[in-house]
Enzyme design. Sequence first.
Site, PDB file in Angstrom:
ATOM      1  N   ASP A  46     -33.466  89.221 -19.617  1.00  0.00           N
ATOM      2  CA  ASP A  46     -34.225  88.899 -20.829  1.00  0.00           C
ATOM      3  C   ASP A  46     -34.180  90.006 -21.880  1.00  0.00           C
ATOM      4  O   ASP A  46     -35.222  90.536 -22.303  1.00  0.00           O
ATOM      5  CB  ASP A  46     -35.693  88.562 -20.482  1.00  0.00           C
ATOM      6  CG  ASP A  46     -35.814  87.555 -19.359  1.00  0.00           C
ATOM      7  OD1 ASP A  46     -34.851  86.783 -19.155  1.00  0.00           O
ATOM      8  OD2 ASP A  46     -36.847  87.538 -18.659  1.00  0.00           O
ATOM      9  N   ASN A  91     -38.085  75.513 -20.907  1.00  0.00           N
ATOM     10  CA  ASN A  91     -38.990  76.662 -20.755  1.00  0.00           C
ATOM     11  C   ASN A  91     -38.771  77.648 -21.888  1.00  0.00           C
ATOM     12  O   ASN A  91     -38.832  77.239 -23.062  1.00  0.00           O
ATOM     13  CB  ASN A  91     -38.984  77.256 -19.339  1.00  0.00           C
ATOM     14  CG  ASN A  91     -37.668  77.696 -18.766  1.00  0.00           C
ATOM     15  OD1 ASN A  91     -36.786  76.872 -18.540  1.00  0.00           O
ATOM     16  ND2 ASN A  91     -37.507  78.969 -18.500  1.00  0.00           N
ATOM     17  N   ASP A  92     -38.560  78.891 -21.648  1.00  0.00           N
ATOM     18  CA  ASP A  92     -38.697  79.960 -22.642  1.00  0.00           C
ATOM     19  C   ASP A  92     -38.029  79.680 -23.997  1.00  0.00           C
ATOM     20  O   ASP A  92     -36.882  79.223 -24.039  1.00  0.00           O
ATOM     21  CB  ASP A  92     -38.046  81.249 -22.131  1.00  0.00           C
ATOM     22  CG  ASP A  92     -38.320  81.528 -20.669  1.00  0.00           C
ATOM     23  OD1 ASP A  92     -39.113  80.822 -20.055  1.00  0.00           O
ATOM     24  OD2 ASP A  92     -37.709  82.469 -20.161  1.00  0.00           O
ATOM     25  N   GLN A 135     -34.621  77.518 -23.144  1.00  0.00           N
ATOM     26  CA  GLN A 135     -34.115  77.248 -21.808  1.00  0.00           C
ATOM     27  C   GLN A 135     -34.289  75.756 -21.529  1.00  0.00           C
ATOM     28  O   GLN A 135     -35.383  75.197 -21.712  1.00  0.00           O
ATOM     29  CB  GLN A 135     -34.891  78.076 -20.784  1.00  0.00           C
ATOM     30  CG  GLN A 135     -34.759  79.581 -20.966  1.00  0.00           C
ATOM     31  CD  GLN A 135     -33.494  80.113 -20.329  1.00  0.00           C
ATOM     32  OE1 GLN A 135     -33.424  80.268 -19.119  1.00  0.00           O
ATOM     33  NE2 GLN A 135     -32.474  80.404 -21.140  1.00  0.00           N
ATOM     34  N   GLU A 149     -40.860  90.249 -17.146  1.00  0.00           N
ATOM     35  CA  GLU A 149     -39.908  89.332 -17.761  1.00  0.00           C
ATOM     36  C   GLU A 149     -40.096  89.355 -19.273  1.00  0.00           C
ATOM     37  O   GLU A 149     -41.144  89.756 -19.780  1.00  0.00           O
ATOM     38  CB  GLU A 149     -40.150  87.900 -17.272  1.00  0.00           C
ATOM     39  CG  GLU A 149     -39.944  87.709 -15.781  1.00  0.00           C
ATOM     40  CD  GLU A 149     -40.029  86.239 -15.362  1.00  0.00           C
ATOM     41  OE1 GLU A 149     -39.120  85.763 -14.689  1.00  0.00           O
ATOM     42  OE2 GLU A 149     -41.010  85.580 -15.716  1.00  0.00           O
ATOM     43  N   TRP A 164     -36.460  68.999 -18.954  1.00  0.00           N
ATOM     44  CA  TRP A 164     -37.253  70.224 -18.784  1.00  0.00           C
ATOM     45  C   TRP A 164     -36.908  71.261 -19.863  1.00  0.00           C
ATOM     46  O   TRP A 164     -35.737  71.461 -20.180  1.00  0.00           O
ATOM     47  CB  TRP A 164     -36.938  70.820 -17.406  1.00  0.00           C
ATOM     48  CG  TRP A 164     -37.347  72.240 -17.231  1.00  0.00           C
ATOM     49  CD1 TRP A 164     -36.655  73.358 -17.625  1.00  0.00           C
ATOM     50  CD2 TRP A 164     -38.559  72.723 -16.633  1.00  0.00           C
ATOM     51  NE1 TRP A 164     -37.365  74.496 -17.302  1.00  0.00           N
ATOM     52  CE2 TRP A 164     -38.527  74.133 -16.695  1.00  0.00           C
ATOM     53  CE3 TRP A 164     -39.664  72.090 -16.045  1.00  0.00           C
ATOM     54  CZ2 TRP A 164     -39.558  74.929 -16.194  1.00  0.00           C
ATOM     55  CZ3 TRP A 164     -40.686  72.891 -15.544  1.00  0.00           C
ATOM     56  CH2 TRP A 164     -40.623  74.287 -15.616  1.00  0.00           C
ATOM     57  N   TRP A 184     -29.604  82.505 -18.897  1.00  0.00           N
ATOM     58  CA  TRP A 184     -31.044  82.718 -18.949  1.00  0.00           C
ATOM     59  C   TRP A 184     -31.451  83.375 -20.267  1.00  0.00           C
ATOM     60  O   TRP A 184     -30.632  83.534 -21.161  1.00  0.00           O
ATOM     61  CB  TRP A 184     -31.475  83.551 -17.736  1.00  0.00           C
ATOM     62  CG  TRP A 184     -31.447  82.761 -16.449  1.00  0.00           C
ATOM     63  CD1 TRP A 184     -30.780  81.588 -16.199  1.00  0.00           C
ATOM     64  CD2 TRP A 184     -32.108  83.104 -15.229  1.00  0.00           C
ATOM     65  NE1 TRP A 184     -30.993  81.180 -14.904  1.00  0.00           N
ATOM     66  CE2 TRP A 184     -31.808  82.103 -14.284  1.00  0.00           C
ATOM     67  CE3 TRP A 184     -32.905  84.160 -14.829  1.00  0.00           C
ATOM     68  CZ2 TRP A 184     -32.297  82.124 -12.983  1.00  0.00           C
ATOM     69  CZ3 TRP A 184     -33.403  84.191 -13.532  1.00  0.00           C
ATOM     70  CH2 TRP A 184     -33.090  83.174 -12.619  1.00  0.00           C
ATOM     71  N   SER A 185     -32.702  83.800 -20.335  1.00  0.00           N
ATOM     72  CA  SER A 185     -33.287  84.128 -21.633  1.00  0.00           C
ATOM     73  C   SER A 185     -32.682  85.358 -22.305  1.00  0.00           C
ATOM     74  O   SER A 185     -32.079  86.210 -21.666  1.00  0.00           O
ATOM     75  CB  SER A 185     -34.787  84.327 -21.460  1.00  0.00           C
ATOM     76  OG  SER A 185     -35.364  83.063 -21.231  1.00  0.00           O
TER      77      SER A 185
HETATM   78  N1  DQQ Z   1     -37.172  82.225 -17.528  1.00  0.00           N
HETATM   79  C1  DQQ Z   1     -35.761  82.511 -17.582  1.00  0.00           C
HETATM   80  C2  DQQ Z   1     -35.641  83.952 -17.210  1.00  0.00           C
HETATM   81  C3  DQQ Z   1     -36.973  84.489 -17.518  1.00  0.00           C
HETATM   82  C4  DQQ Z   1     -37.894  83.395 -17.110  1.00  0.00           C
HETATM   83  C5  DQQ Z   1     -35.022  81.564 -16.681  1.00  0.00           C
HETATM   84  C6  DQQ Z   1     -39.262  83.480 -17.721  1.00  0.00           C
HETATM   85  O1  DQQ Z   1     -34.603  84.593 -17.929  1.00  0.00           O
HETATM   86  O2  DQQ Z   1     -37.226  85.718 -16.854  1.00  0.00           O
HETATM   87  O3  DQQ Z   1     -35.124  80.247 -17.128  1.00  0.00           O
HETATM   88  O4  DQQ Z   1     -39.883  82.244 -17.764  1.00  0.00           O
END
Ligand code: DQQ
Length: 602
Positions: free
Chosen positions: A187, A62-63, A79, A240, A60, A122-123
Amino acid sequence: MAAVHTLQAFFLFALVALLIPLSEASHNVFADLQSLDAIETTQVDDKLRTGFHFQPPKHWINDPNGVMQYKGAYHLFYQYNPKSAVWGNIVWAHAVSKDLVNWEILEPAIYPTASFDENGCWSGSATILPDGKPVIMYTGIDADGRQVQNVAYPKDLSDPYLREWVKPEYNPVIAPDAGVNATAFRDPTTAWRGPDGVWRLVIGTKDNHRGIAALYRSRDFVHWAPARRALHSGDTGMWECPDFYPVTDGNGNTRHVLKVSLDLTRYEYYTFGEYDHGSDTYAPDATLPDGDGGLRYDYGDFYASKTFLDTGKNRRVLWGWANESDSVADDVRKGWAGVQAIPRKLWLAPDGSQLMQWPVAEIESLRVGGSHVNVTDRMVHGNGGRGVNYFEVTGLATPAQADVEATFQVMDLDKAEVFDDAAWRGADAQTVCAARGADDKGGVGPFGLWVLASDELKERTAVFFRVFKRDDGKKHVVLMCNDPSRSSYGKGLYKPTFAGFVDVDIAANGKIPLRTLIDHSVVESFGGHGKTAILSRVYPTKAIGDKARLFVFNNGESDVKVTNLNAYDMGSAKIRTETETGSDYPAQSDTKTSQRNRKIDI
Ligand code: DQQ
């Protein structure tokens, strides 16, 4: 169990992973998905993996995080779940590139090691300090489940890949004060330094339903204090991944852009306006919508985006995450989930009305010249009540992995239907396109491309325009839509119609340009030379690999001429782990590897 989409799963695993009560935990908890071990990735299904969008070999993502350019190398952190194809165990994975196209994937750079981030990293963002040294600030989920901001510095600045990052013991540098929602405080943006020598940055937070861009200040990047007032806020739920940066207008004036990602709707919007360093205030232009109906970088599947200044090429580059829109079960079966959109150059339109975007020029290095297909001045007649007219763009070796640039010319604008103000007053483009999909015959349009189409055309994703008139034809409304309703025979897929208005004067010459990057399960389109972008994820079951086909269609009354269409087969980007590329650079230390492999209990 009903299909759970990736988006829902994101919330679900956020909930489970943190083991903290979320104030508005409105998501169902599915018992069989609570153990990540039960769904650890074992194999990878290659069928719909992308060829030139960034995605790691499995698991997986993400950001995009900490994107930057340092000493000639581009760094993309993101992420990442090192164990499986669902959100969880989040670390900062790390990849480097010389050209924003081909990537070498390194060991994760930031991962839980201390009480200030033991429940997740996290981000966050990177800042290049005045001495040229980069620093990362990211959100750690601490031992108490609070969201705190931590810094990390490169261990060895002589390593051009900046593989190892050190977290000072004085972390966290910003903790939620009393009155700040400790489970919604995250973030941090790239920091900027004012003429007074003070650093500033923004953190996303909320107060009940009010999303807030909280401003923090520091003289030394170690001690940070909240500014007297937030930079901005809005009644749109948690903000976010804020991003705040200057752009220059056509007259050399500096405007500032504030982009926020809306946790409630999973869309982003931006405003731009005046920022005053002296008072630390930001005033968006009053003419811009400031809220759910705001301008978006992308009207499709594009979230948690982040820009960086590419000083070498004097451009601002935008990264954004495209989630899957199949089910969690599908992601687990595929063994992978999430891609990064193609990095885009971003600038303010010369008339100052909006931001413009275009895939970075480097991506064109993947165009396979030999298979370039051209169509010039080909008419697609209006159907006059009969069936839809179309032709196939033949000659590509890989229509499932292609870059298509086309200009359409509307031959009879008078045929445009009247925009239904009574029904659609104040409606967004998505509402209109959802009501009038690609198979719904119109006056001018729908016309455009069918991409990832199967032999018998039963599977196809439509990227199209539709033009309406207003004020007795003195004004026109141009809609750009992505309709995936026929994109797949697959079951349980999330297939919304995505759409945006395109701010072009179609009456000038009737022309509207479109560029679409087709990449197996990604359809990423740019209308009006980069005025409107829409990224969509689709999962054909038949239009796969060399079975995919490409068509131009016109389902409107007016004739439409394809004045020019160039389609390129796209080669695949080299996205490899360091082991595969046999890098000249020294490998990770054993210590780091053993830390990385430490089990992260959730
Ligand atoms: N993804 C992160 C956060 C953020 C969110 C966690 C946005 O820090 O707010 O994986 O997709």
